[in-house]
Scaffold this active site. Structure first.
Site, mmCIF file in Angstrom:
data_model
loop_
_atom_site.group_PDB
_atom_site.id
_atom_site.type_symbol
_atom_site.label_atom_id
_atom_site.label_comp_id
_atom_site.label_asym_id
_atom_site.label_seq_id
_atom_site.Cartn_x
_atom_site.Cartn_y
_atom_site.Cartn_z
ATOM 1 N N GLY A 70 -27.323 -32.380 9.511
ATOM 2 C CA GLY A 70 -28.496 -32.963 8.877
ATOM 3 C C GLY A 70 -29.768 -32.232 9.259
ATOM 4 O O GLY A 70 -29.772 -31.341 10.110
ATOM 5 N N GLY A 119 -23.604 -33.887 10.168
ATOM 6 C CA GLY A 119 -23.577 -34.432 8.825
ATOM 7 C C GLY A 119 -22.503 -33.837 7.943
ATOM 8 O O GLY A 119 -22.033 -34.487 7.007
ATOM 9 N N GLU A 142 -24.045 -33.726 18.734
ATOM 10 C CA GLU A 142 -25.284 -34.488 18.895
ATOM 11 C C GLU A 142 -25.763 -34.611 20.331
ATOM 12 O O GLU A 142 -26.973 -34.692 20.581
ATOM 13 C CB GLU A 142 -25.111 -35.885 18.277
ATOM 14 C CG GLU A 142 -25.076 -35.900 16.767
ATOM 15 C CD GLU A 142 -23.743 -35.468 16.179
ATOM 16 O OE1 GLU A 142 -23.653 -35.338 14.939
ATOM 17 O OE2 GLU A 142 -22.778 -35.252 16.950
ATOM 18 N N ASP A 150 -22.691 -39.565 14.987
ATOM 19 C CA ASP A 150 -22.834 -40.589 13.951
ATOM 20 C C ASP A 150 -22.063 -40.144 12.716
ATOM 21 O O ASP A 150 -21.037 -39.497 12.831
ATOM 22 C CB ASP A 150 -24.319 -40.862 13.672
ATOM 23 C CG ASP A 150 -25.040 -39.687 13.040
ATOM 24 O OD1 ASP A 150 -24.678 -38.536 13.324
ATOM 25 O OD2 ASP A 150 -25.975 -39.921 12.248
#
Length: 353
Positions: A70, A119, A142, A150
């Protein structure tokens, strides 16, 4: 469209009964922004009940990777400018797309060629048929920016063999194609030289041949998984109850890879590690939807309540001094509730209406 790419950031087209979605920001390794998420979701919505579309294919333009993740820099800007509503809007849209891919009524085929991280895992990891190549490099990195996995990554990590999920989640380690198949992040290994043939076969599929049967025509056996060969010490170390105990067990191991892992963890956000450990273990039970709800709580906690996320992005991507000042600074300084505090957080806006 963007000024950088000067063309659509998602290519949406049909080839026979195949709906094709190609992330089209190759210069940025197809990094995912809010507009791209909206485009992908709109296409899937349009194809859901379209009787002319039987299969959906998701891939990325260029040969560097399907999706590097992302737009973390945009996330940093939102946090430091005090715009949590924009952060919530992005993650709500992204997680809804992740769940849509997982629950889509038609087979979704994802080609995770090259770099597929963060992502990108949210797009590829929940597809019905997940393909990797010799160029694939998959990761949930992350914790490298003081954050937590996530996009449903904790759901996948929680179902990896043994304690591989805890290991990958905490270290942000990169998986080869063989590792990805072994860890449950991919289903098939197809050499990159055959990808165009595979795409053509999917587009020209003749009933009743299923997409899985077509992929098997190109499927090969990858080299041995390094994760599989090292699972014994990983299971022993990462079954410990806390991050502190994991660090202690690592220090007692003789393997060079265990020592390297100890060095890696010592550089990462202690809070990010504790939250990630708790998240992976919570996601081991329940559905993908449950995991996404848990991730959303933690993500918004980091975005609004804790300094390590903006500090990690600053150090890695803004100032690039590679010297983050974590709070607390060391694993030894973690409190007993370091992992559970984020789990209990209630965002102002819920993930799903």
């Amino acid at each position: 469209m963007t000024d950088i790419d000067a063309e659509p950031t998602v290519l949406v087209r049909t080839e026979g009964a195949l709906g094709r979605l190609t992330l089209n920001r190759p210069k940025a390794i197809n990094a995912l922004d809010y507009d791209m998420i909206q485009q992908l979701g709109a296409a899937l919505d349009a194809w859901r009940d379209d009787t002319d579309i039987d299969i959906v294919l998701i891939d990325g333009a260029g040969d560097r990777g399907m999706c590097a993740g992302g737009d973390v820099r945009a996330l940093y800007d939102q946090i430091v400018s005090g715009q949590p509503e924009r952060t919530a809007e992005f993650f709500r849209a992204e997680y809804a797309l992740n769940l849509m891919i997982s629950e889509f009524p038609k087979p979704v085929v994802a080609i995770a060629d090259g770099i597929t991280m963060g992502g990108g895992i949210g797009l590829a990891g929940h597809a019905a048929i997940r393909i990797v190549t010799e160029r694939s490099r998959l990761a949930m990195p992350e914790t490298r920016i003081g954050f937590t996995p996530d996009v449903g990554g904790t759901y996948l990590l929680g179902r990896a063999p043994g304690r591989i999920g805890e290991y990958l989640g905490l270290t942000g380690g990169t998986m080869s194609a063989a590792d990805a198949v072994y860890a449950g992040f991919a289903d098939h290994y197809v050499p990159s030289q055959h990808l165009d043939e595979l795409r053509e076969a999917l587009g020209k599929r003749a009933d009743p041949t299923s997409p899985s049967e077509l992929v098997l025509l190109f499927d090969e056996t990858p080299e041995a998984s390094v994760l599989a060969t090292e699972r014994a010490w990983i299971d022993e170390v990462f079954s410990a109850e806390t991050v502190g105990e994991i660090a202690e067990r690592l220090s007692a191991r003789a393997e060079a890879s265990a020592s390297a892992t100890a060095d890696t963890l010592s550089e990462l956000s202690p809070t990010g590690l504790a939250v990630t450990l708790d998240a992976v273990r919570e996601a081991r039970e329940g559905t993908l939807r449950d995991a996404l709800i848990g991730e959303y709580r933690r993500v918004m906690w980091f975005a609004t309540q804790h300094p390590d996320l903006p500090e990690g992005i600053r150090a890695q991507l803004v100032d690039k001094d590679r010297s983050p000042k974590w709070q607390p600074a060391t694993i030894a300084d973690l409190t007993a509730d370091a992992g559970s505090a984020a789990r209990a957080f209630t965002p102002d806006v819920p993930l799903f209406d």
